[in-house]
Write a protein that holds these residues in place. Sequence first.
Motif, PDB file in Angstrom:
ATOM      1  N   TYR A 151      59.340  84.292  21.832  1.00 10.96           N
ATOM      2  CA  TYR A 151      59.543  82.873  21.534  1.00 10.96           C
ATOM      3  C   TYR A 151      59.877  82.704  20.064  1.00 10.96           C
ATOM      4  O   TYR A 151      59.751  83.625  19.257  1.00 10.96           O
ATOM      5  CB  TYR A 151      58.293  82.047  21.883  1.00 10.96           C
ATOM      6  CG  TYR A 151      57.117  82.267  20.949  1.00 10.96           C
ATOM      7  CD1 TYR A 151      56.846  81.383  19.906  1.00 10.96           C
ATOM      8  CD2 TYR A 151      56.271  83.357  21.105  1.00 10.96           C
ATOM      9  CE1 TYR A 151      55.779  81.583  19.054  1.00 10.96           C
ATOM     10  CE2 TYR A 151      55.194  83.569  20.267  1.00 10.96           C
ATOM     11  CZ  TYR A 151      54.956  82.673  19.228  1.00 10.96           C
ATOM     12  OH  TYR A 151      53.895  82.887  18.379  1.00 10.96           O
ATOM     13  N   GLN A 158      56.567  73.769  17.691  1.00  8.28           N
ATOM     14  CA  GLN A 158      55.589  74.640  17.049  1.00  8.28           C
ATOM     15  C   GLN A 158      55.015  74.008  15.787  1.00  8.28           C
ATOM     16  O   GLN A 158      53.843  74.205  15.450  1.00  8.28           O
ATOM     17  CB  GLN A 158      56.261  75.970  16.684  1.00  8.28           C
ATOM     18  CG  GLN A 158      56.398  76.938  17.838  1.00  8.28           C
ATOM     19  CD  GLN A 158      55.161  77.806  17.990  1.00  8.28           C
ATOM     20  OE1 GLN A 158      54.842  78.629  17.144  1.00  8.28           O
ATOM     21  NE2 GLN A 158      54.455  77.616  19.088  1.00  8.28           N
ATOM     22  N   ARG A 331      60.996  82.776  25.934  1.00 10.82           N
ATOM     23  CA  ARG A 331      60.662  81.437  26.410  1.00 10.82           C
ATOM     24  C   ARG A 331      61.791  80.468  26.065  1.00 10.82           C
ATOM     25  O   ARG A 331      62.590  80.703  25.185  1.00 10.82           O
ATOM     26  CB  ARG A 331      59.372  80.950  25.756  1.00 10.82           C
ATOM     27  CG  ARG A 331      58.115  81.724  26.173  1.00 10.82           C
ATOM     28  CD  ARG A 331      56.937  81.115  25.452  1.00 10.82           C
ATOM     29  NE  ARG A 331      55.710  81.870  25.634  1.00 10.82           N
ATOM     30  CZ  ARG A 331      54.733  81.485  26.439  1.00 10.82           C
ATOM     31  NH1 ARG A 331      54.861  80.388  27.148  1.00 10.82           N
ATOM     32  NH2 ARG A 331      53.625  82.195  26.533  1.00 10.82           N
ATOM     33  N   GLY A 339      55.221  74.133  24.173  1.00  7.86           N
ATOM     34  CA  GLY A 339      55.687  74.988  23.080  1.00  7.86           C
ATOM     35  C   GLY A 339      54.893  74.829  21.804  1.00  7.86           C
ATOM     36  O   GLY A 339      55.018  75.666  20.899  1.00  7.86           O
ATOM     37  N   TRP A 342      52.413  77.964  21.752  1.00  9.63           N
ATOM     38  CA  TRP A 342      52.811  79.347  21.965  1.00  9.63           C
ATOM     39  C   TRP A 342      52.309  80.179  20.794  1.00  9.63           C
ATOM     40  O   TRP A 342      52.369  79.767  19.642  1.00  9.63           O
ATOM     41  CB  TRP A 342      54.320  79.463  22.062  1.00  9.63           C
ATOM     42  CG  TRP A 342      54.879  78.868  23.321  1.00  9.63           C
ATOM     43  CD1 TRP A 342      54.190  78.538  24.450  1.00  9.63           C
ATOM     44  CD2 TRP A 342      56.238  78.501  23.565  1.00  9.63           C
ATOM     45  NE1 TRP A 342      55.032  78.004  25.389  1.00  9.63           N
ATOM     46  CE2 TRP A 342      56.294  77.972  24.878  1.00  9.63           C
ATOM     47  CE3 TRP A 342      57.410  78.564  22.820  1.00  9.63           C
ATOM     48  CZ2 TRP A 342      57.482  77.522  25.446  1.00  9.63           C
ATOM     49  CZ3 TRP A 342      58.596  78.125  23.378  1.00  9.63           C
ATOM     50  CH2 TRP A 342      58.625  77.613  24.683  1.00  9.63           C
ATOM     51  N   SER A 345      46.048  81.547  22.111  1.00  6.54           N
ATOM     52  CA  SER A 345      45.381  81.605  23.411  1.00  6.54           C
ATOM     53  C   SER A 345      43.872  81.510  23.207  1.00  6.54           C
ATOM     54  O   SER A 345      43.364  81.799  22.118  1.00  6.54           O
ATOM     55  CB  SER A 345      45.740  82.895  24.160  1.00  6.54           C
ATOM     56  OG  SER A 345      45.442  84.040  23.397  1.00  6.54           O
ATOM     57  N   ASP A 446      52.167  86.767  24.555  1.00  2.18           N
ATOM     58  CA  ASP A 446      53.509  86.847  23.994  1.00  2.18           C
ATOM     59  C   ASP A 446      53.742  88.169  23.293  1.00  2.18           C
ATOM     60  O   ASP A 446      52.806  88.943  23.047  1.00  2.18           O
ATOM     61  CB  ASP A 446      53.746  85.677  23.030  1.00  2.18           C
ATOM     62  CG  ASP A 446      53.930  84.362  23.767  1.00  2.18           C
ATOM     63  OD1 ASP A 446      54.957  84.216  24.452  1.00  2.18           O
ATOM     64  OD2 ASP A 446      53.055  83.482  23.654  1.00  2.18           O
TER      65      ASP A 446
END
Length: 457
Positions: A151, A158, A331, A339, A342, A345, A446
Amino acid sequence: MTENQHNNPSNSGQGDDESNGEMQEPGEMMLNHPLKEPWIQYGVISLGFWLLFSPSTLGYESVLMTWSDIVTGVVLIGLSAVTLLRENPWASYANSFVGLWLLMAPLVFHAPTAAAYLNDSLVGILVIMFTVIIMMRMEMDGATVPSGWSYNPSTAAQRAPLIALGFFGFFVSRYMAAYQLGHIDAVWDPFFGTGTAQILESRVSEAFPVSDSGLGAVAYAIEALMGFMGDKSRWRTMPWMVSFFGIVVIPLGFVQVLLVISQPLLVGTWCTLCLLSAFGMLWMISLTVDEVVAMMQLLKSRMSEGVSFWHAFWMGGHLSEEDAGLPEETRSERNRPAGMFWGVSLPWYLLGAMALGFWLMLSPTIFGTQGLLANSSHLVGALVVSFSVIATGEPARAVRFLNIPLGVWIVIAPWLFGAPMLVTANGVLVGVLLIGASIPQGQIRDEYGDWWPQYIT
């Protein structure tokens, strides 16, 4: 970037002009952009005239603030005139530092009125918007996803949470600065009563030559504004800006967090607004790491082709579509809400570590512990929360290992300080659970090229 791309003249970024068949480097294009947008200079000139007449109409009640605005207005007008008449792009960018001074002037001269503080802050932000943000919103050619990534870490989506958190911190800090400067008589704190006021009036705050909350407001304003800078390729077109943004957010932001979590030790109380802004700063760090990693990989790649660090730092580089990202796994570039997160997590064990940190911070109140053990619980618990939040950023997942020595300390601290059996058992249990929660890496969703910390298990 791959070696084939570096050896391809059409993608190397070397050359003076597109008309010669070669592309200008991103830094060269941005340097000359003020000459292509002359209308911006008229906006800055208007702000300069606004400053000239502000002291007499807003009642500054400060000779130093009055002369500061008059001189600053003249400088803004003069540098914009040089940009227009002498076609000197450096003069336009120099005005951005004048905008930064406007953010600082009310703090340096301890503005006696809220009008003076508001006026200089607002005009300063507008000057920076005109001279830097708008200038550097130009779209750059080439790929946007770093080589080996899944990504793009520089999309508008972002950056949206970073901008939101930056402005939140700005308004909170500016509110507390208004109390320190005497523009308001009380400050709100829903949980700790007079805790915020005690901290703002403490010897720690008074040790700063200017309002420390005001300095925080300036830092947050810069962070929020830098979130707007550049296009979706800025990780490769503006390494210098991403570097400065990373420095302001990551090391300097963590220093601010340390100051906040040390408040019970230094002052003896907490501050609700300080805690909220510090917690927001931790998420800013987590959300910023990926873009900084992409920028560092670009610099490494450019240096491997023989370009000096200094040149790559200021000029950036191009990237062909063939060498970008992971073609089958990248992505979507579309700026959708998902987005925004991204690269971040929330594995269950990091959430558990955060919960253990919060529990440790509350434990002195629950168990009635005092003295060194209580101070240790406040400080170590806050550090556990801090490292756990930062580790939610996948490129920074290795930060979780810093919780292991903290877990060891949590186990032995009650024994060292002679705590009651219940408190000791609590410390042993929390420490062991924290160590266990800090070992697994969890899923990394990712790809980040050759960034080695993501592979530490």
